[in-house]
Design a protein around this motif. Structure first.
Motif, short mmCIF file in Angstrom:
data_model
loop_
_atom_site.label_atom_id
_atom_site.label_comp_id
_atom_site.label_asym_id
_atom_site.label_seq_id
_atom_site.Cartn_x
_atom_site.Cartn_y
_atom_site.Cartn_z
N GLU A 132 -2.59 -0.40 -9.18
CA GLU A 132 -1.13 0.16 -9.48
C GLU A 132 -0.90 1.62 -9.01
OE1 GLU A 132 0.78 -1.84 -11.22
OE2 GLU A 132 -0.69 -3.37 -10.84
N ARG A 133 -1.70 2.46 -8.94
CA ARG A 133 -1.44 3.64 -8.43
C ARG A 133 -0.97 3.44 -7.03
NH1 ARG A 133 -5.96 7.10 -10.23
NH2 ARG A 133 -7.16 5.72 -8.83
N GLU A 134 -1.64 2.50 -6.23
CA GLU A 134 -1.23 2.28 -4.79
C GLU A 134 0.44 1.60 -4.72
OE1 GLU A 134 -2.22 3.89 -2.51
OE2 GLU A 134 -3.66 4.79 -3.68
N ARG A 135 0.54 0.51 -5.53
CA ARG A 135 1.71 -0.05 -5.79
C ARG A 135 2.81 1.04 -6.12
NH1 ARG A 135 1.64 -4.79 -9.58
NH2 ARG A 135 4.05 -4.84 -8.71
N ILE A 136 2.62 1.99 -7.12
CA ILE A 136 3.64 2.95 -7.40
C ILE A 136 4.10 3.76 -6.16
CG2 ILE A 136 4.01 4.88 -8.84
CD1 ILE A 136 2.38 3.32 -11.05
N ARG A 137 2.79 4.30 -5.48
CA ARG A 137 3.04 5.17 -4.41
C ARG A 137 3.81 4.43 -3.13
NH1 ARG A 137 -2.45 6.95 -4.79
NH2 ARG A 137 -2.53 8.92 -5.48
N SER A 138 3.58 3.40 -3.03
CA SER A 138 4.09 2.19 -2.26
C SER A 138 5.87 2.28 -2.48
CB SER A 138 3.57 1.25 -1.84
OG SER A 138 4.02 0.37 -0.98
N GLN A 139 5.95 1.93 -3.60
CA GLN A 139 7.23 1.76 -4.08
C GLN A 139 8.19 2.96 -4.04
OE1 GLN A 139 9.04 -0.85 -4.58
NE2 GLN A 139 10.88 0.06 -4.88
N LEU A 140 7.48 4.11 -4.39
CA LEU A 140 8.29 5.36 -4.31
C LEU A 140 8.71 5.68 -2.96
CD1 LEU A 140 6.64 7.41 -7.00
CD2 LEU A 140 8.78 6.27 -7.32
#
Length: 159
Positions: free
Chosen positions: A114-122
């Protein structure tokens, strides 16, 4: 519930208000009023963003703040990293100090993904996206023009 810190949220909202202002200098107090943020707190955030090369600050007469780059080239991820630092998502989701790949908490694998998904979306979300949303909701800077007094009609008596 997970969300951005108040500092990051204020930064994103203030900069989204600057998005349509081009070369205009906008006062911190006008930004604070537009996003309903405490002026001293927002001023500190804006000066930090100036140091990070995201906004330009000018003191004195006709001063204020303005974006250094176009809003469509500035991501929410860059703003959050400028405010929070590059490790803003690090750490255990459950708050465990001893959580690591060697001694993983029950949420460790989930949080890593999830951390990587959040970074990517931001990093995909631009300031223009936020500005459009805010303006559609009727929020952001309001035109600040001062009304000039109308000249008296010729022949009108002054009192």
């Amino acid at each position: 519930m997970f969300g951005l810190s108040s500092s990051s949220s204020y930064a994103v909202l203030a900069l989204s208000s600057l998005a349509g202002e081009g070369e205009n200098w906008i006062l911190a107090r006008d930004l604070a009023a537009a996003i309903e943020a405490p002026l001293p707190y927002l001023s500190k955030i804006l000066h930090g963003l100036s140091g990070a090369g995201i906004v330009e600050a000018k003191r004195g007469y006709r001063g204020g703040f303005r974006l250094l780059r176009r809003a469509d080239q500035l991501t929410v991820g860059e703003i959050v990293i400028a405010v929070e630092g590059p490790d803003f998502l690090e750490g255990c989701l459950l708050g465990k100090a001893e959580c690591s790949d060697r001694r993983a908490c029950p949420a460790h694998a989930f949080w890593g993904l999830e951390r990587e998904r959040i970074r990517s979306q931001l990093q995909r979300l631009t300031l223009v996206d936020v500005a459009r949303f805010e303006r559609a909701a009727g929020r952001g800077l309001k035109p600040v023009g001062r009304a000039r007094p109308k000249p008296a009609a010729s022949g009108a008596r002054r009192r």
